[in-house]
Write an enzyme that holds these catalytic residues in place. Structure first.
Site, mmCIF file in Angstrom:
data_model
loop_
_atom_site.group_PDB
_atom_site.id
_atom_site.type_symbol
_atom_site.label_atom_id
_atom_site.label_comp_id
_atom_site.label_asym_id
_atom_site.label_seq_id
_atom_site.Cartn_x
_atom_site.Cartn_y
_atom_site.Cartn_z
ATOM 1 N N HIS A 249 0.851 -1.189 0.000
ATOM 2 C CA HIS A 249 0.000 0.000 0.000
ATOM 3 C C HIS A 249 0.886 1.237 0.000
ATOM 4 O O HIS A 249 1.919 1.266 0.665
ATOM 5 C CB HIS A 249 -0.920 0.003 1.231
ATOM 6 C CG HIS A 249 -2.074 0.940 1.118
ATOM 7 N ND1 HIS A 249 -1.958 2.293 1.358
ATOM 8 C CD2 HIS A 249 -3.373 0.720 0.781
ATOM 9 C CE1 HIS A 249 -3.139 2.866 1.185
ATOM 10 N NE2 HIS A 249 -4.014 1.937 0.833
ATOM 11 N N ASP A 307 -7.877 -4.299 -0.652
ATOM 12 C CA ASP A 307 -8.433 -4.577 -1.977
ATOM 13 C C ASP A 307 -8.346 -6.058 -2.322
ATOM 14 O O ASP A 307 -9.220 -6.600 -2.995
ATOM 15 C CB ASP A 307 -7.709 -3.750 -3.045
ATOM 16 C CG ASP A 307 -7.906 -2.257 -2.841
ATOM 17 O OD1 ASP A 307 -9.072 -1.845 -2.706
ATOM 18 O OD2 ASP A 307 -6.919 -1.515 -2.812
#
EC number: 2.3.3.16
Length: 322
Positions: A249, A307
């Site tokens: 991330h 995600d």
């Protein structure tokens, strides 16, 4: 919202995301974000009732949908529908009026799931399903998406809780791209519906809201568990443009706090639905195992992110990748 990417911390108005997702529900987080404090029992009851009484959309929206092709991307449909809300609800577009701003907020929170469900139903040629005020926010959304008029629909508490957590975990994430877009549009004095439509257009991008869709497409590209080592090797090769979607991330240099909750939720859903023979989910579970144990991924802190797990969970719930 406060984020500490190095420590893996995400707070909504000072409250840790894991507490909000595990102990509360999405509408409680909405109240917190709108008013700055968690609601009392009575305030929660009144707020929930207010939201659920605004879930219906103008009947002309049904005709509005028929202007789209059936294979239109749902984000294109949502951008159009949200922009159109300012034409249907023009009594709440004055941003200088605090009361109108709050009414617009309530309408957006309550009606967007209805419009999203309508977009899905339209894409598969099924009849629109009206909301029910006696159901919870997440249960209502799942029912509008997956029930059909010719048979009953049973509410599954595990799936409903998973959907609610997905809503909560994505409710806010500081000054991200879509939030910045909404604020930029709002700075011109544009009405709230137009601003949110602009934010949704930004969210459409694969580097933002499209990340979980891209993750599932990557799993489809891998194709089988046997091919995973090949793609892992490509991900480690600096000269290969291939990237493993759903890992690491830009903000979190530690484990994404939302991913921990989503991981647990994902496994709860898979267990509840007894999903054991889906090749994409088999690939995802093997990738997860490798990422959590492979020295390369651990050193670079390329942990599975929100995600990765939300894409798998949404697929298991029945939402098509597109």
């Amino acid at each position: 919202t406060y984020i500490d990417g190095n420590k893996g911390i995400l707070l909504y108005r000072g409250y840790p995301i894991d507490q909000l997702a595990e102990r509360g529900d999405f509408l409680e987080s909405c109240y917190l974000l709108l008013y700055g404090e968690l609601p009392t029992k009575q305030e929660k009851h009144d707020f929930d009732r207010c939201i659920m009484q605004h879930t219906m959309v103008h009947e002309q929206f049904a005709r509005f949908f028929h202007g789209f092709r059936r294979d239109s991307h749902p984000m294109a449909v949502m951008v159009a529908c949200l922009g159109a809300m300012s034409a249907f609800y023009h009594d709440s577009i004055d941003i200088t009026d605090p009361q109108q701003r709050m009414i617009a907020s309530v309408r957006l929170i309550s009606k967007v799931p209805t419009l999203a469900a309508m977009a899905y139903k339209y894409s598969i040629g099924q009849a629109f399903v009206y909301p029910r005020n006696d159901l919870s926010y997440a249960a209502n959304f799942l029912r509008m998406c997956f029930s059909v008029p010719c048979e009953g629909y049973n509410i599954n508490s595990v799936l409903t809780r998973a959907m609610d957590r997905i809503f909560t975990l994505h409710a806010d994430h500081e000054q991200n791209a879509s939030t910045s877009t909404v604020r930029l549009a709002g700075s011109s004095g544009a009405n709230p519906f137009a601003c949110i439509a602009a934010g949704v257009a930004c969210l459409w991008g694969p580097a933002h809201g499209g990340a979980n869709e891209a993750c599932l497409k990557m799993l489809q590209e891998i194709g089988s568990v046997e091919r995973i080592p090949e793609f892992i090797a490509r991900a480690k090769d600096k000269n290969d443009p291939f990237h493993l979607m759903g890992f690491g991330h830009r903000v979190y240099k530690n484990y994404d706090p939302r991913a921990k909750i989503m991981q647990k939720t994902c496994h709860e859903v898979l267990k509840e639905l007894n999903i054991q023979d889906d090749p994409l989910l088999d690939i995802a579970m093997e990738l997860e195992k490798i990422a959590l144990n492979d020295e390369y991924f651990v050193e670079k802190k390329l942990y599975p992110n929100v995600d990765f797990y939300s894409g798998i969970t949404l697929k298991a719930l029945g939402f098509p990748t597109e």
